[in-house]
Design an enzyme around this catalytic site. Structure first.
Site, PDB file in Angstrom:
ATOM      1  N   TRP A 100     -52.836  56.081  24.619  1.00  0.00           N
ATOM      2  CA  TRP A 100     -51.679  55.232  24.923  1.00  0.00           C
ATOM      3  C   TRP A 100     -50.602  55.315  23.848  1.00  0.00           C
ATOM      4  O   TRP A 100     -49.419  55.183  24.136  1.00  0.00           O
ATOM      5  CB  TRP A 100     -52.111  53.792  25.172  1.00  0.00           C
ATOM      6  CG  TRP A 100     -52.987  53.692  26.385  1.00  0.00           C
ATOM      7  CD1 TRP A 100     -54.292  53.317  26.423  1.00  0.00           C
ATOM      8  CD2 TRP A 100     -52.634  54.031  27.740  1.00  0.00           C
ATOM      9  NE1 TRP A 100     -54.771  53.386  27.703  1.00  0.00           N
ATOM     10  CE2 TRP A 100     -53.782  53.819  28.531  1.00  0.00           C
ATOM     11  CE3 TRP A 100     -51.463  54.498  28.355  1.00  0.00           C
ATOM     12  CZ2 TRP A 100     -53.790  54.053  29.909  1.00  0.00           C
ATOM     13  CZ3 TRP A 100     -51.472  54.721  29.730  1.00  0.00           C
ATOM     14  CH2 TRP A 100     -52.625  54.497  30.485  1.00  0.00           C
ATOM     15  N   ASP A 167     -48.265  47.261  21.442  1.00  0.00           N
ATOM     16  CA  ASP A 167     -48.721  47.404  22.824  1.00  0.00           C
ATOM     17  C   ASP A 167     -50.062  46.683  22.906  1.00  0.00           C
ATOM     18  O   ASP A 167     -51.071  47.157  22.381  1.00  0.00           O
ATOM     19  CB  ASP A 167     -48.881  48.892  23.181  1.00  0.00           C
ATOM     20  CG  ASP A 167     -49.530  49.104  24.555  1.00  0.00           C
ATOM     21  OD1 ASP A 167     -49.859  48.107  25.236  1.00  0.00           O
ATOM     22  OD2 ASP A 167     -49.714  50.276  24.944  1.00  0.00           O
ATOM     23  N   LYS A 191     -54.786  44.222  33.082  1.00  0.00           N
ATOM     24  CA  LYS A 191     -56.098  44.273  32.439  1.00  0.00           C
ATOM     25  C   LYS A 191     -56.629  42.870  32.174  1.00  0.00           C
ATOM     26  O   LYS A 191     -57.738  42.553  32.538  1.00  0.00           O
ATOM     27  CB  LYS A 191     -56.013  45.074  31.153  1.00  0.00           C
ATOM     28  CG  LYS A 191     -56.147  46.552  31.456  1.00  0.00           C
ATOM     29  CD  LYS A 191     -55.257  47.448  30.700  1.00  0.00           C
ATOM     30  CE  LYS A 191     -55.244  48.820  31.372  1.00  0.00           C
ATOM     31  NZ  LYS A 191     -54.192  49.666  30.885  1.00  0.00           N
TER      32      LYS A 191
HETATM   33  C1  LIG Z   1     -53.359  50.601  30.716  1.00  0.00           C
HETATM   34  C2  LIG Z   1     -52.567  50.706  29.474  1.00  0.00           C
HETATM   35  C3  LIG Z   1     -51.222  51.121  29.487  1.00  0.00           C
HETATM   36  C4  LIG Z   1     -50.511  51.595  30.746  1.00  0.00           C
HETATM   37  O1  LIG Z   1     -50.266  50.580  31.637  1.00  0.00           O
HETATM   38  P1  LIG Z   1     -49.417  50.842  32.972  1.00  0.00           P
HETATM   39  O2  LIG Z   1     -49.158  49.474  33.486  1.00  0.00           O
HETATM   40  O3  LIG Z   1     -50.270  51.685  33.860  1.00  0.00           O
HETATM   41  O4  LIG Z   1     -48.177  51.546  32.600  1.00  0.00           O
HETATM   42  C5  LIG Z   1     -50.558  51.145  28.284  1.00  0.00           C
HETATM   43  N1  LIG Z   1     -51.147  50.782  27.135  1.00  0.00           N
HETATM   44  C6  LIG Z   1     -52.442  50.396  27.096  1.00  0.00           C
HETATM   45  C7  LIG Z   1     -53.048  50.006  25.795  1.00  0.00           C
HETATM   46  C8  LIG Z   1     -53.184  50.341  28.250  1.00  0.00           C
HETATM   47  O5  LIG Z   1     -54.473  49.962  28.209  1.00  0.00           O
END
Ligand SMILES: *Cc1c(COP(=O)(O)O)cnc(C)c1O
Length: 357
Positions: A100, A167, A191
């Protein structure tokens, strides 16, 4: 019958949230239409929208220095929006802790920002969180707080004078956070806080000023979204509604300190099960960097891993296959997974071990 769903994302939602959405699906508050079927400019929707924003502030105990935005494009659009809005004429510094952050670095490079990767754990396949010292005068310092695939997590954020960008997609709303150095904190909600397509961005006001000074398309500009209270265009109203239900649910659980306590109990149980297996199971991440959210591990070999996934499914436990980049097994034990469900997983793991050790 619901299964126990350990998927990494989109992932299981609290049963109470699903039931509430089900109850209200055909007729929201007795109005004869669902929340999906009305204008985002109505009072009915605005109540949901602003309550959710307020609850984000309450849960994270945010000061008035921060604003909350609801944006589309998931977490991935933030890989581009962060450099677009926050880069100046200095250097943007990144820590590379996995897929990521690599994607975030790639997007920033496409935008030609002046970028330095100041720490990385790539040389050991991202199994730890590297130490880092950011430059005081960096435009911003970028980290991913929890690495969903490898199961590593910052136990505390690096100290920095540069504005910290995080993030937090896969440990969003899982614990209390000290916002002291944080300039921007974001995540996709699928998530730990709802469904996909929605990003929640917590941004400090000086970063909004940076954004305002930039010549950018409106939809890509934080300041425009903030001025319009995240109603610049039609937002993903259903995702915001589910997110609002989740925020209420988190408050009902007793807030983030309580949630964290429960998450720790769950993770401790599962890691204990791995560590006491006499080498039948091995965890992937370095112990001190282990994630409370994503537990990446493996059994003795790939054939047994495949059998594990198959037998788990027969026992109504889903989503335990490791990410294709890492192989092995992974249990994502986000907020909506209960301690009881983790206990069931551990019982299954112990049985499986007895059978095949
Ligand atoms: C799943 C995830 C993303 C991407 O998320 P999207 O909504 O599919 O763009 C980015 N960063 C992390 C840490 C993730 O787990």
């Amino acid at each position: 019958m619901r299964v126990i769903n350990f998927s990494a994302g989109p992932s299981t939602l609290p049963l109470e949230v699903l039931k509430e959405a089900q109850d209200e699906l055909l007729s929201y508050k007795g109005k004869g239409f669902s929340i999906m079927e009305i204008s985002h400019r109505t009072k009915l929707f605005e109540e949901v929208h602003f309550e959710a924003m307020q609850n984000v502030k309450s849960l994270y105990k945010l000061s008035d220095d921060y604003e909350v935005l609801f944006l589309q494009g998931g977490a991935s659009l933030q890989f581009a929006m962060v450099p677009m809005n926050l880069s100046l004429n200095g250097v943007c510094e990144y820590v590379n802790t996995g897929v990521w952050t690599k994607k975030a670095i790639k997007e920033a490079k496409i935008l030609n920002v002046n970028l330095n990767v100041v720490a990385s754990s790539e040389e050991d396949n991202f199994s730890h969180i590297p130490d880092v010292k950011f430059s005081d005068n960096a435009d911003y310092a970028y980290i991913c707080s929890n690495n969903t695939i490898y199961g590593t997590q910052y136990q505390s954020y690096p100290d920095t004078k540069a504005p910290l960008v995080v993030d937090a997609s896969s440990d969003f709303f899982s614990k209390e956070v000290d916002f002291k150095n944080i300039a921007l904190f974001y995540g996709g909600t699928q998530k730990n806080a709802g469904i996909s397509g929605l990003a929640c961005v917590i941004i400090r006001k000086d970063m909004l000023e940076r954004s305002a000074s930039k010549n950018l398309p409106s939809m890509l500009k934080y300041s425009i979204h903030n001025e319009n209270k995240s109603l610049f265009n039609t937002p993903n109203t259903f995702a915001i509604y589910i997110f609002a239900l989740e925020m209420r649910w988190l408050l009902k659980q007793g807030g983030l300190a309580k949630i964290d306590e429960n998450n720790k109990a769950k993770a401790n149980l599962l890691y204990e099960c791995i560590d006491s297996s006499e080498g039948f199971y091995t965890g992937f991440a370095r112990k001190e960097d282990r994630s409370l959210m994503n537990v990446s591990f493996k059994s003795k070999n790939a054939e047994l891993d495949a059998l594990f996934v198959k037998e788990a499914e027969a026992n109504s436990m889903l989503g335990l296959k490791g990410h294709r980049l890492l192989g092995g097994l992974r249990a994502s034990i986000y907020n909506a997974i209960t301690l009881e469900q983790v206990k069931e997983l551990c019982a299954f793991m112990n049985e499986f071990k007895k059978k095949y050790a």
